[in-house]
Design an enzyme around this catalytic site. Sequence first.
Site, PDB file in Angstrom:
ATOM      1  N   SER A 126       0.840  -1.190   0.000  1.00 57.48           N
ATOM      2  CA  SER A 126       0.000   0.000   0.000  1.00 57.48           C
ATOM      3  C   SER A 126       0.886   1.255   0.000  1.00 57.48           C
ATOM      4  O   SER A 126       1.788   1.377  -0.829  1.00 57.48           O
ATOM      5  CB  SER A 126      -0.947  -0.045   1.204  1.00 57.48           C
ATOM      6  N   ASP A 302      -8.829  -3.606  -5.431  1.00 59.89           N
ATOM      7  CA  ASP A 302      -8.735  -4.473  -4.247  1.00 59.89           C
ATOM      8  C   ASP A 302      -9.527  -3.922  -3.070  1.00 59.89           C
ATOM      9  O   ASP A 302      -9.384  -4.387  -1.944  1.00 59.89           O
ATOM     10  CB  ASP A 302      -7.266  -4.702  -3.856  1.00 59.89           C
ATOM     11  N   HIS A 324      -7.514  -5.698  -0.359  1.00 54.26           N
ATOM     12  CA  HIS A 324      -6.311  -4.978   0.059  1.00 54.26           C
ATOM     13  C   HIS A 324      -5.608  -5.642   1.241  1.00 54.26           C
ATOM     14  O   HIS A 324      -4.374  -5.590   1.336  1.00 54.26           O
ATOM     15  CB  HIS A 324      -6.686  -3.535   0.417  1.00 54.26           C
TER      16      HIS A 324
END
EC number: 3.1.1.3
Length: 358
Positions: A126, A302, A324
């Site tokens: 991320s 995601d 995610h």
Amino acid sequence: MVRSMRSRVAARAVAWALAVMPLAGAAGLTMAASPAAVAADTYAATRYPVILVHGLAGTDKFANVVDYWYGIQSDLQSHGAKVYVANLSGFQSDDGPNGRGEQLLAYVKQVLAATGATKVNLIGHSQGGLTSRYVAAVAPQLVASVTTIGTPHRGSEFADFVQDVLKTDPTGLSSTVIAAFVNVFGTLVSSSHNTDQDALAALRTLTTAQTATYNRNFPSAGLGAPGSCQTGAATETVGGSQHLLYSWGGTAIQPTSTVLGVTGATDTSTGTLDVANVTDPSTLALLATGAVMINRASGQNDGLVSRCSSLFGQVISTSYHWNHLDEINQLLGVRGANAEDPVAVIRTHVNRLKLQGV
């Protein structure tokens, strides 16, 4: 009617996003680490140490109890890797003197001093991918490779959405109050109780507009042309130092049909009556946030990062059935029936780095 439907979708998405935020993706720059597992083999024994870099709302170990990279560090160590986990501000921008980038740079130098190595392999999830790119740009001689997992190199449409919602308050008080609570949360979950938290700066960092600025300030050959939904080069040379560049991401959230101007979404990671829908609250939450993104023209995603935004360097895959948090084996290793094993994917990649001589 359409406006009312969109309002209900938005309200539910914000609520679910706040519920999942503690688990998504401070500068505790200690070298303390979990006890190294006894290596069963040298499958993941890279030349240079591996540093795992967490994303938004993260830390190395939530409240000193739950690993952000759940089960991943110990797995890599059991296959011969030297693995360190950075502990940065959970809510902060990447650039600037107090930014996550400088925090990570300081940690990289500590790892090098402790190991005697000359470079590191950075693997960021991320926002951690953006943070890793910062270090590769300002201290290229210290980096052998940069791998980004579910990183919003082009920003997140959901971050744009949250920012737009906050702007609807003409007083600005809601932003201030929410940010204060989030900053306290960031301090509480940090394993080092880091008080360097700035939720609004973190939100701005992840918007599509701000990442465009970030990419101009910290360019990388790994990025494709803006708006192209294409990746860039698999390697780059910065200041005479070559970096290997990789990425992958999940695209579990897929668009379905459009009714009255609102496009639906489905989670391809889960099967019929999937236990993940019950035991992992982030599953439904990220389906909701992903639906918001789809209705802001993100395409498949995601739940927080679109496929196009995740592209960087050599793309290993954008077809993983992950949301995610699945990308880092969260929540607590629970994932949908159709989801691949993220621990195995990362292990295979570290072997890839080994075979490349880094």
